[in-house]
Design an enzyme around this catalytic site. Structure first.
Site, PDB file in Angstrom:
ATOM      1  N   GLN A   1       7.986  -9.262   7.595  1.00 58.00           N
ATOM      2  CA  GLN A   1       9.369  -8.978   6.959  1.00 58.00           C
ATOM      3  C   GLN A   1       9.954  -7.587   7.452  1.00 58.00           C
ATOM      4  O   GLN A   1      10.712  -7.016   7.020  1.00 58.00           O
ATOM      5  CB  GLN A   1       8.797  -8.703   5.522  1.00 58.00           C
ATOM      6  CG  GLN A   1       8.085  -7.600   5.306  1.00 58.00           C
ATOM      7  CD  GLN A   1       7.453  -7.420   3.769  1.00 58.00           C
ATOM      8  OE1 GLN A   1       6.782  -8.354   3.336  1.00 58.00           O
ATOM      9  NE2 GLN A   1       7.955  -6.352   2.913  1.00 58.00           N
TER      10      GLN A   1
ATOM     11  N   LEU B   1       0.400   3.640  -2.184  1.00 61.71           N
ATOM     12  CA  LEU B   1       0.832   3.378  -3.690  1.00 61.71           C
ATOM     13  C   LEU B   1       1.072   4.854  -4.117  1.00 61.71           C
ATOM     14  O   LEU B   1       0.751   5.798  -3.915  1.00 61.71           O
ATOM     15  CB  LEU B   1      -0.430   2.806  -4.334  1.00 61.71           C
ATOM     16  CG  LEU B   1      -1.053   1.556  -3.931  1.00 61.71           C
ATOM     17  CD1 LEU B   1      -2.191   1.331  -4.919  1.00 61.71           C
ATOM     18  CD2 LEU B   1       0.141   0.563  -3.789  1.00 61.71           C
TER      19      LEU B   1
ATOM     20  N   GLY C   1       0.857  -1.273  -0.018  1.00 60.70           N
ATOM     21  CA  GLY C   1      -0.074  -0.021  -0.025  1.00 60.70           C
ATOM     22  C   GLY C   1       0.761   1.367  -0.071  1.00 60.70           C
ATOM     23  O   GLY C   1       2.246   1.180  -0.184  1.00 60.70           O
TER      24      GLY C   1
ATOM     25  N   ARG D   1       8.327   4.919   1.548  1.00 63.65           N
ATOM     26  CA  ARG D   1       9.133   5.372   2.605  1.00 63.65           C
ATOM     27  C   ARG D   1       9.407   6.839   2.267  1.00 63.65           C
ATOM     28  O   ARG D   1      10.161   7.456   3.118  1.00 63.65           O
ATOM     29  CB  ARG D   1      10.251   4.441   2.838  1.00 63.65           C
ATOM     30  CG  ARG D   1      10.008   3.234   3.383  1.00 63.65           C
ATOM     31  CD  ARG D   1      11.064   2.277   4.195  1.00 63.65           C
ATOM     32  NE  ARG D   1      10.468   1.358   4.793  1.00 63.65           N
ATOM     33  CZ  ARG D   1      10.315   0.117   4.308  1.00 63.65           C
ATOM     34  NH1 ARG D   1      10.564  -0.190   3.334  1.00 63.65           N
ATOM     35  NH2 ARG D   1       9.974  -1.023   5.186  1.00 63.65           N
TER      36      ARG D   1
ATOM     37  N   GLY E   1       5.203   3.999  -9.037  1.00 67.61           N
ATOM     38  CA  GLY E   1       5.878   2.704  -8.999  1.00 67.61           C
ATOM     39  C   GLY E   1       4.969   1.499  -9.116  1.00 67.61           C
ATOM     40  O   GLY E   1       4.851   0.515  -9.944  1.00 67.61           O
ATOM     41  N   HIS E   2       3.974   1.480  -8.015  1.00 72.58           N
ATOM     42  CA  HIS E   2       3.135   0.603  -7.789  1.00 72.58           C
ATOM     43  C   HIS E   2       1.932   0.330  -9.223  1.00 72.58           C
ATOM     44  O   HIS E   2       1.767  -0.836  -9.865  1.00 72.58           O
ATOM     45  CB  HIS E   2       2.129   0.420  -6.791  1.00 72.58           C
ATOM     46  CG  HIS E   2       2.889   0.647  -5.476  1.00 72.58           C
ATOM     47  ND1 HIS E   2       3.021   1.805  -4.642  1.00 72.58           N
ATOM     48  CD2 HIS E   2       3.558  -0.410  -4.694  1.00 72.58           C
ATOM     49  CE1 HIS E   2       3.888   1.407  -3.322  1.00 72.58           C
ATOM     50  NE2 HIS E   2       4.230   0.131  -3.476  1.00 72.58           N
TER      51      HIS E   2
HETATM   52  P1  AMP Z   1       6.064  -2.311  -1.708  1.00 74.34           P
HETATM   53  O1  AMP Z   1       4.636  -1.816  -1.583  1.00 74.34           O
HETATM   54  O2  AMP Z   1       7.055  -1.273  -1.233  1.00 74.34           O
HETATM   55  O3  AMP Z   1       6.073  -3.730  -0.974  1.00 74.34           O
HETATM   56  O4  AMP Z   1       6.097  -2.598  -3.061  1.00 74.34           O
HETATM   57  C1  AMP Z   1       5.270  -3.406  -3.884  1.00 74.34           C
HETATM   58  C2  AMP Z   1       5.802  -3.538  -5.070  1.00 74.34           C
HETATM   59  O5  AMP Z   1       6.305  -2.418  -5.870  1.00 74.34           O
HETATM   60  C3  AMP Z   1       7.279  -4.297  -5.312  1.00 74.34           C
HETATM   61  O6  AMP Z   1       7.231  -5.239  -6.183  1.00 74.34           O
HETATM   62  C4  AMP Z   1       8.161  -3.136  -5.466  1.00 74.34           C
HETATM   63  O7  AMP Z   1       9.521  -3.932  -6.046  1.00 74.34           O
HETATM   64  C5  AMP Z   1       7.367  -2.490  -6.480  1.00 74.34           C
HETATM   65  N1  AMP Z   1       7.779  -0.921  -6.550  1.00 74.34           N
HETATM   66  C6  AMP Z   1       7.982  -0.191  -5.338  1.00 74.34           C
HETATM   67  N2  AMP Z   1       8.666   0.784  -5.834  1.00 74.34           N
HETATM   68  C7  AMP Z   1       8.910   0.734  -7.193  1.00 74.34           C
HETATM   69  C8  AMP Z   1       9.317   1.647  -8.175  1.00 74.34           C
HETATM   70  N3  AMP Z   1       9.762   3.078  -7.721  1.00 74.34           N
HETATM   71  N4  AMP Z   1       9.435   1.113  -9.366  1.00 74.34           N
HETATM   72  C9  AMP Z   1       8.904  -0.014  -9.651  1.00 74.34           C
HETATM   73  N5  AMP Z   1       8.489  -0.810  -8.704  1.00 74.34           N
HETATM   74  C10 AMP Z   1       8.314  -0.309  -7.314  1.00 74.34           C
END
Ligand code: AMP
Length: 282
Positions: A63, A35, A33, A189, A38-39
């Protein structure tokens, strides 16, 4: 199609069974979340592969290490829901912790080797939590495809290994890193950072790219990486967990570039955030 939200495994499975009975393919986009683009790029990508796309939002407690930001992790469910709907996702699976880890839960999933280095060293146990939850999500969703971002390159490698080793029939795909206009890899973050910290954060990408360029030009990677880590501290990062050049697939250390694709990986702390990034070297 309007976005449907479900919070139980039973409801998720019912919906997936319905789609499969209709001959539709299913794609999974796991997230925690908060979001950002990237997501959303992963959802969009998955919409190009699968007929129906499930986004999951679950801030997975297993994790996070002791003293990490589990409680502070941004939770923005309403905005997330709107963004998924806007992007065209079909289903949001947002279970409570008790649905994923009910009383008596006792199973671990560990991938050896790939998890011993980089973030596996600076965040002990982190990848065990990731593989635990991702194995469960893949089992629950029974999707044809699942996609993960290359921003978390090591995570993608670990998940590919796990899916292969456990004969999970879902095809694992990767999506490219999405950055802001100044090159900072988008991350949930980044929300922890003020303007001054963001300016420093943006240098992670700059320093890693320069190091990648120097290594590609024939530089000795251990020296280049050590200099890059020094540079990050000079710029204002509070602590550098690592700057390392490794084989893109096996993650074994690379001293000088050769035929096999190599990548440079960095992790550093600024303000309350621990940021990671990586770049292709050759
Ligand atoms: P997270 O919510 O941080 O666990 O990320 C969920 C998914 O989004 C994971 O597969 C991450 O690698 C991907 N993700 C997070 N930030 C980016 C970004 N800047 N570009 C591409 N994918 C991303």
């Amino acid at each position: 199609m309007t976005l449907l939200t479900v919070e139980t495994i039973a409801d998720l499975r019912r919906k997936v069974a319905e789609w499969k009975a209709a001959g539709l393919t299913v794609g999974l986009v796991p997230t925690m979340g908060a979001l950002h683009e990237g997501h959303l790029s992963l959802i969009t990508r998955m919409l190009g592969h699968a007929d129906r796309v499930i986004t999951t939002i679950f801030v997975n407690p297993t994790q996070f290490g002791a003293g990490e930001d589990l409680d502070a992790y941004p939770r923005t469910r309403e905005a997330d829901t709107a963004m998924i709907a806007e992007t065209g996702g079909h289903l949001l699976f947002a279970p409570p912790v008790s649905e994923i880890y009910p009383e008596g839960f006792a199973t671990r999933v560990e991938v050896d080797g790939l998890t011993d280095v980089l973030c596996g060293q600076s965040r002990p146990g982190h990848f065990d939590g990731v593989t635990q939850v991702v194995a469960k999500l893949l089992n629950m969703a029974q999707a044809d495809f699942a996609i993960f971002g290359e921003k978390d390159w090591q995570q993608l490698a670990v998940i590919r290994r796990m899916a292969k080793d456990l004969d999970i029939p879902t095809e694992i795909k990767g999506g490219p890193i999405i950055r802001d206009e100044l090159g900072l890899a988008l991350s949930s973050r980044n929300a922890y950072l003020n303007e001054a910290e963001l300016a420093i954060a943006r240098q992670l990408n700059v320093v890693l790219r320069k190091a990648a360029y120097d290594i590609a030009a024939g530089g000795f990677a251990p020296d280049t990486c050590a200099a890059a880590a020094e540079k990050l501290l000079e710029i204002g990062f509070r602590e550098v967990d690592y700057v390392e050049c490794r084989d893109a697939a096996s993650l074994v250390p690379v001293e000088r570039v050769g035929e096999a694709p190599a990548r440079i990986f960095g992790a550093a702390h600024i303000g309350r955030a621990r940021l990671i990034d990586n770049h292709a070297v050759n």
